[in-house]
Design a protein around this motif. Sequence first.
Motif, short mmCIF file in Angstrom:
data_model
loop_
_atom_site.label_atom_id
_atom_site.label_comp_id
_atom_site.label_asym_id
_atom_site.label_seq_id
_atom_site.Cartn_x
_atom_site.Cartn_y
_atom_site.Cartn_z
N HIS B 361 0.71 -0.71 0.10
CA HIS B 361 0.15 0.17 -0.08
C HIS B 361 1.00 1.18 -0.25
CE1 HIS B 361 -2.78 3.09 1.13
NE2 HIS B 361 -3.79 2.21 0.79
N TYR B 363 0.97 3.85 1.56
CA TYR B 363 1.14 4.83 2.48
C TYR B 363 1.86 4.04 3.54
CZ TYR B 363 -0.22 5.87 6.94
OH TYR B 363 0.19 6.21 8.78
N ASP B 364 1.81 2.72 2.84
CA ASP B 364 2.96 2.30 4.29
C ASP B 364 4.59 2.15 3.75
OD1 ASP B 364 0.50 0.49 5.30
OD2 ASP B 364 0.81 -0.72 4.68
N PHE B 367 5.51 5.91 4.22
CA PHE B 367 6.32 5.94 5.73
C PHE B 367 7.36 5.76 6.09
CE2 PHE B 367 6.46 4.10 10.34
CZ PHE B 367 6.38 5.46 10.67
N ILE B 368 7.60 4.16 5.22
CA ILE B 368 9.57 3.59 5.37
C ILE B 368 10.24 4.05 4.39
CG2 ILE B 368 10.70 1.84 4.92
CD1 ILE B 368 7.51 -0.16 5.93
N ARG B 377 5.50 11.71 -1.83
CA ARG B 377 4.10 12.14 -1.87
C ARG B 377 3.49 10.51 -1.69
NH1 ARG B 377 0.28 16.04 -2.31
NH2 ARG B 377 -2.07 15.05 -1.27
N THR B 378 1.96 10.24 -1.26
CA THR B 378 1.41 8.81 -1.32
C THR B 378 0.52 9.58 -0.90
OG1 THR B 378 1.69 8.83 0.34
CG2 THR B 378 3.07 7.43 -0.48
N GLY B 379 -0.97 8.61 -1.67
CA GLY B 379 -1.83 8.66 -1.91
C GLY B 379 -2.83 9.03 -3.30
N HIS B 380 -4.07 9.17 -3.30
CA HIS B 380 -4.40 9.73 -5.18
C HIS B 380 -4.39 10.84 -5.06
CE1 HIS B 380 -7.35 12.54 -2.42
NE2 HIS B 380 -7.39 11.08 -1.58
N PRO B 393 -5.68 2.07 -5.11
CA PRO B 393 -6.04 3.06 -3.82
C PRO B 393 -4.96 5.03 -3.93
CG PRO B 393 -4.51 1.78 -3.02
CD PRO B 393 -4.69 1.14 -4.61
#
Lengths: 141, 425
Positions: B361, B363-364, B367-368, B377-380, B393
């Motif tokens: 994912h 997000y994971d 984070f790392i 950047r992560t997400g949509h 996602p």
Amino acid sequence: MSYPSIQEIGDEIVEEFSWFSSWEEKYEHLIEMGRQLPIIDEAYKTDDRLVRGCQSRVWLHAESEDQRVVFRADSDAIITKGIVALLVRALSHQPAEDIVRSDLSFIDTIGLKAHLSPTRSNGLVSMIQQMKQYAGSQLNH
Amino acid sequence: MTAQLPDNQSWRKGSIAETVDWEKLRNDFPILQRQVNGHPLAYLDNAASAQKPWQVKEAEQALYDHYYANVHRGVHTLSQEGTDAFEEARAWVASFINAPEKEEVIFTKGTTDGINLLAYTFGLDYLKPGDEILLTGMEHHANIVPWQLVARRTGAVIKVVPVLENGTLDLESFDKLLSEKTKLLSMVWVSNSLGTINPVDYMVQKAKSLGVPVLLDAAQAAPHLAVDVQALDVDFLVFSAHKVIGPTGFGVLYGKRKWLEKLPPFMGGGDMIDQVRFEETTFNALPHKFEAGTPHISGAIGFCAALKFLAQIGMDRVAAREQALGELCRTKLREAFPELRFIGEAPERVAVVSFLLGEAHPYDVGFILDKEGVAVRTGHHCCQPLMDRFKIPGTVRASFAFYNKESEIDQLIAALAKAQKMLLP
């Protein structure tokens, strides 16, 4: 069947995490816990059980069993799921009153508080709110 | 401070003759020296916002220390000096985008503000039930939601140019969707989540041939490409200063004079009026008609300094440098992680690298990477319809600026290897 209290479970989790010195070990453990979280039945993964977060999503199902609240939860992100697992472990099968009163400070003690920051928008803050709300609604019955 | 206004060719080539020492140039960006979680910061989130050179801060500080006052009002010296600097910024912006007149440059709060301004002026005045607004499937929410709100009020209909699997627009569909019903083509020049550079020359000309006005969202183009509104022949163009190494809360709306004269004001207040009577108020001339209230003075001053900084390097060198970094990143990622899936592989693209690492994912992964000092950047990316189209996602997005360096790509790869080890059993 008797259950340990939220406080006792919190202490147990703090004890567990005290073994790890690096962030990698800590998160590997967290990820492992996420993987072991009983997978929520797909039938429960409906939109009305979805806790929306911008970054990751959480599903939460709550019901009452023998005067206690039982939670089932899941997330599409594994680190989020690890924290979901911790929260379910601490709060599930507890009396509603204890859930409402719980402060969950063990999350802070093990250094994972950042994940509960509203800016993370990972759905965890809303999940805790909903867990407490559900427990609160059981008290009023 | 009184650098000469560059002409369009100079904006491309830059004013310094010698080769740019990119490593040395990084020193102008103090934040790039910091450590994050015990690692040197690798800032690869430039598409979200760019870092600022010290010259921007210094220009704003000089304003506050020496000549700060409200603009366009006082007869006193400070107000005069402040107004001169504020209007100098407008001249620099006009030069940066090759606007024919500096009065066609409206200062806004940013891209979102500029689009909303047009939605509530052009949209409410010119759209009727059944009229069509043509968008593309890779718009940022900022170029979707304002039009939905206006469509709800006017009865206009939104049409969308589909996105193909490689992250380019389906031009055959575009040709069909564009019709006499189309009253506006509002589209993104460069996609923030895919990096795709859309064929705006073709699309704008096609729209113009049917008499359809065009709004170009240049938020992700202005930081990386030379902008020439006359060559593009667009009616409107919007972008934000903060992505172009300038201050936050400041942006630009360019509009052709013929449109800006016709459109009603957006917000009422001070500065935008000519005569105010309770019976009737008349409005100030351009650009002030669209700039109600005290403007973001320090934003304009800071952005002017940012543009002077870029004018030295030249946008062609900025583009070439970033292109090299972006392609190197793609090559190294492909070599290191065969299971990595790029989202967006348009042949024409900027240095935005969006991807998914196996089943992990975003997000994971993000984070790392942060734990290893790498900011992505992560997400949509505020493009939910686009993510839905790819049935994902979100993505992990590494986006480059000219001040990034090759070793940051290696830091990203090493951090991803760690993420892979931890997340993918």
